[in-house]
Scaffold this active site. Structure first.
Site, PDB file in Angstrom:
ATOM      1  N   ARG A 178       8.049   4.413  -4.704  1.00 34.30           N
ATOM      2  CA  ARG A 178       8.143   3.433  -3.625  1.00 34.30           C
ATOM      3  C   ARG A 178       7.115   2.317  -3.806  1.00 34.30           C
ATOM      4  O   ARG A 178       7.398   1.145  -3.518  1.00 34.30           O
ATOM      5  CB  ARG A 178       7.959   4.118  -2.266  1.00 34.30           C
ATOM      6  CG  ARG A 178       8.233   3.181  -1.085  1.00 34.30           C
ATOM      7  CD  ARG A 178       8.228   3.916   0.235  1.00 34.30           C
ATOM      8  NE  ARG A 178       6.913   4.466   0.556  1.00 34.30           N
ATOM      9  CZ  ARG A 178       6.636   5.151   1.661  1.00 34.30           C
ATOM     10  NH1 ARG A 178       7.592   5.379   2.558  1.00 34.30           N
ATOM     11  NH2 ARG A 178       5.427   5.624   1.888  1.00 34.30           N
ATOM     12  N   LEU A 208      11.198   1.447   7.076  1.00 39.72           N
ATOM     13  CA  LEU A 208      10.640   1.899   5.812  1.00 39.72           C
ATOM     14  C   LEU A 208      11.285   3.228   5.446  1.00 39.72           C
ATOM     15  O   LEU A 208      11.408   4.115   6.294  1.00 39.72           O
ATOM     16  CB  LEU A 208       9.127   2.076   5.939  1.00 39.72           C
ATOM     17  CG  LEU A 208       8.410   2.489   4.654  1.00 39.72           C
ATOM     18  CD1 LEU A 208       8.390   1.335   3.658  1.00 39.72           C
ATOM     19  CD2 LEU A 208       6.993   2.960   4.962  1.00 39.72           C
ATOM     20  N   LYS A 267       6.605  -1.866   1.930  1.00 39.05           N
ATOM     21  CA  LYS A 267       5.406  -1.309   2.557  1.00 39.05           C
ATOM     22  C   LYS A 267       4.229  -2.260   2.336  1.00 39.05           C
ATOM     23  O   LYS A 267       3.341  -2.021   1.514  1.00 39.05           O
ATOM     24  CB  LYS A 267       5.104   0.089   2.002  1.00 39.05           C
ATOM     25  CG  LYS A 267       4.163   0.913   2.875  1.00 39.05           C
ATOM     26  CD  LYS A 267       4.101   2.354   2.400  1.00 39.05           C
ATOM     27  CE  LYS A 267       3.132   3.195   3.196  1.00 39.05           C
ATOM     28  NZ  LYS A 267       3.585   3.412   4.588  1.00 39.05           N
ATOM     29  N   HIS A 290      -0.649 -20.834  -0.016  1.00 38.65           N
ATOM     30  CA  HIS A 290       0.450 -19.949   0.353  1.00 38.65           C
ATOM     31  C   HIS A 290       1.310 -19.580  -0.849  1.00 38.65           C
ATOM     32  O   HIS A 290       1.786 -18.446  -0.961  1.00 38.65           O
ATOM     33  CB  HIS A 290       1.319 -20.599   1.440  1.00 38.65           C
ATOM     34  CG  HIS A 290       0.711 -20.566   2.798  1.00 38.65           C
ATOM     35  ND1 HIS A 290      -0.456 -21.214   3.110  1.00 38.65           N
ATOM     36  CD2 HIS A 290       1.115 -19.948   3.935  1.00 38.65           C
ATOM     37  CE1 HIS A 290      -0.757 -21.009   4.383  1.00 38.65           C
ATOM     38  NE2 HIS A 290       0.191 -20.241   4.912  1.00 38.65           N
ATOM     39  N   ARG A 350      -7.209 -20.202  -2.200  1.00 34.33           N
ATOM     40  CA  ARG A 350      -6.253 -20.003  -1.115  1.00 34.33           C
ATOM     41  C   ARG A 350      -5.131 -21.046  -1.158  1.00 34.33           C
ATOM     42  O   ARG A 350      -5.361 -22.248  -1.111  1.00 34.33           O
ATOM     43  CB  ARG A 350      -6.963 -20.053   0.241  1.00 34.33           C
ATOM     44  CG  ARG A 350      -6.061 -19.581   1.394  1.00 34.33           C
ATOM     45  CD  ARG A 350      -6.803 -19.606   2.729  1.00 34.33           C
ATOM     46  NE  ARG A 350      -6.021 -18.936   3.763  1.00 34.33           N
ATOM     47  CZ  ARG A 350      -4.999 -19.473   4.418  1.00 34.33           C
ATOM     48  NH1 ARG A 350      -4.626 -20.721   4.134  1.00 34.33           N
ATOM     49  NH2 ARG A 350      -4.346 -18.790   5.342  1.00 34.33           N
ATOM     50  N   GLU A 410      12.133   2.623  14.280  1.00 34.66           N
ATOM     51  CA  GLU A 410      11.214   3.656  13.809  1.00 34.66           C
ATOM     52  C   GLU A 410       9.948   3.584  14.645  1.00 34.66           C
ATOM     53  O   GLU A 410       9.848   2.798  15.584  1.00 34.66           O
ATOM     54  CB  GLU A 410      10.899   3.466  12.323  1.00 34.66           C
ATOM     55  CG  GLU A 410      10.278   2.126  11.991  1.00 34.66           C
ATOM     56  CD  GLU A 410      10.098   1.918  10.489  1.00 34.66           C
ATOM     57  OE1 GLU A 410      10.020   2.916   9.744  1.00 34.66           O
ATOM     58  OE2 GLU A 410      10.023   0.747  10.059  1.00 34.66           O
ATOM     59  N   TYR A 451       0.836  -1.195   0.000  1.00 31.07           N
ATOM     60  CA  TYR A 451       0.000   0.000   0.000  1.00 31.07           C
ATOM     61  C   TYR A 451       0.872   1.245   0.000  1.00 31.07           C
ATOM     62  O   TYR A 451       2.066   1.196   0.241  1.00 31.07           O
ATOM     63  CB  TYR A 451      -0.945   0.001   1.206  1.00 31.07           C
ATOM     64  CG  TYR A 451      -0.292   0.325   2.535  1.00 31.07           C
ATOM     65  CD1 TYR A 451      -0.422   1.596   3.097  1.00 31.07           C
ATOM     66  CD2 TYR A 451       0.444  -0.633   3.232  1.00 31.07           C
ATOM     67  CE1 TYR A 451       0.161   1.898   4.320  1.00 31.07           C
ATOM     68  CE2 TYR A 451       1.027  -0.342   4.451  1.00 31.07           C
ATOM     69  CZ  TYR A 451       0.888   0.927   4.991  1.00 31.07           C
ATOM     70  OH  TYR A 451       1.482   1.228   6.190  1.00 31.07           O
TER      71      TYR A 451
END
Length: 287
Positions: free
Chosen positions: A52, A205, A147, A102, A100, A180, A33
């Protein structure tokens, strides 16, 4: 006024926006995101944010759901429909919808794209009285440079901070150093006026606001260095502050209940916020 979201090619009423139950972002946190700030109808640091996003997608081997140019159009159209002047654009890309498993889907699926907006108050040069932070162990995975939507450790740290009366959590690694915040980058000003923030590596990040502040610090000829710093060093600092697309530059006046410096907003954080607000006010308004 109706509020709109963008979901996989359609602008829909925010109340009716939804994704498929087998979207891999929903089931496996298999997605990334970005959050872009908006001030006075202007996108802040749009290019670096999209750069990014591109990096995060490449690191997880997720394709672009639309072209970069098309994404820019969608952002502006959503701003227009929601009459967004001050606030945030949230965009999320997942690997898509698949049965579904992995492992990656064995047959091609189209990445899913969702955008929403949020109105916030108009942030000015006045930073207010500052905020408190609470230290928490950093229990995240070792690729915090991506991110991703997998934010549960950040959620738990932020919740612990809020329950203690603090605004933000500062995450502490196994060496006693601050990596952070739960949703921000961390900075201090040392007793000898050195401006310090952790170097960008897989432990943090690379904040876009952080990057802009580096340039501003250089323009102001501040003594700036990127290196790890400990919780003990932060508690002895003259000043501390956090940066992000949502908080701009926000001074930290307490760490774990103890005052930072004299417990008041310091001159470095105040000046950097002033300069960042000036930067954020530049650019062409979206109409």
């Amino acid at each position: 006024m109706a509020r709109y979201a963008y979901v996989n090619g359609r602008y829909v009423d925010h109340r009716d926006a939804s994704v498929h139950i087998e979207d891999r972002g929903y089931q496996l946190a298999d997605g990334v995101y970005e959050v872009v700030g908006v001030r006075d109808g202007k996108l802040i640091d749009e290019g670096p944010h999209i750069d990014r996003l591109d990096r995060s997608l490449r690191e997880l081997r997720i394709g672009w759901p639309v072209s970069r140019q098309a994404l820019g159009f969608v952002m502006r159209e959503l701003m227009r429909r929601n009459r967004l002047r001050d606030g945030l654009i949230y965009m999320q890309v997942t690997r898509g919808v698949a049965r579904r498993d992995h492992a990656f889907p064995t047959t091609p699926v189209k990445p899913a794209l969702v955008l929403t907006t949020k109105n916030t108050k108009h942030l000015g040069v006045d930073p207010g009285p500052g905020v408190a932070v609470k230290s928490q162990p950093d229990i995240r995975w070792e690729r915090c440079d991506i991110k991703t939507v997998a934010l549960l450790p950040n959620v738990l740290a932020k919740q612990a901070a809020r329950e203690s009366g603090a605004y933000e959590a500062w995450l502490i690694d196994d060496k006693g150093c601050i990596t952070e915040g739960a949703s921000t980058n961390a900075w201090i000003v040392t007793p000898d006026n050195e401006l310090v923030t952790r170097q960008t590596d897989n432990g943090i990040l690379a904040g876009i606001t952080r990057g802009t502040l580096k340039k501003i610090a250089g323009d102001l000829q501040l003594r700036f260095v990127e290196r790890p710093f400990t919780l003990t060093e932060a508690r002895k600092a003259k000043e501390a502050f956090i940066t992000s697309a949502t908080s701009f530059v926000t001074p930290v006046v307490k760490i774990d209940g103890e005052a930072v410096g004299d417990g008041k907003v310091g001159p470095t954080a105040r000046r950097l916020r002033e300069e960042y607000v000036r930067f954020a006010s530049e650019g062409e308004a979206v109409t």
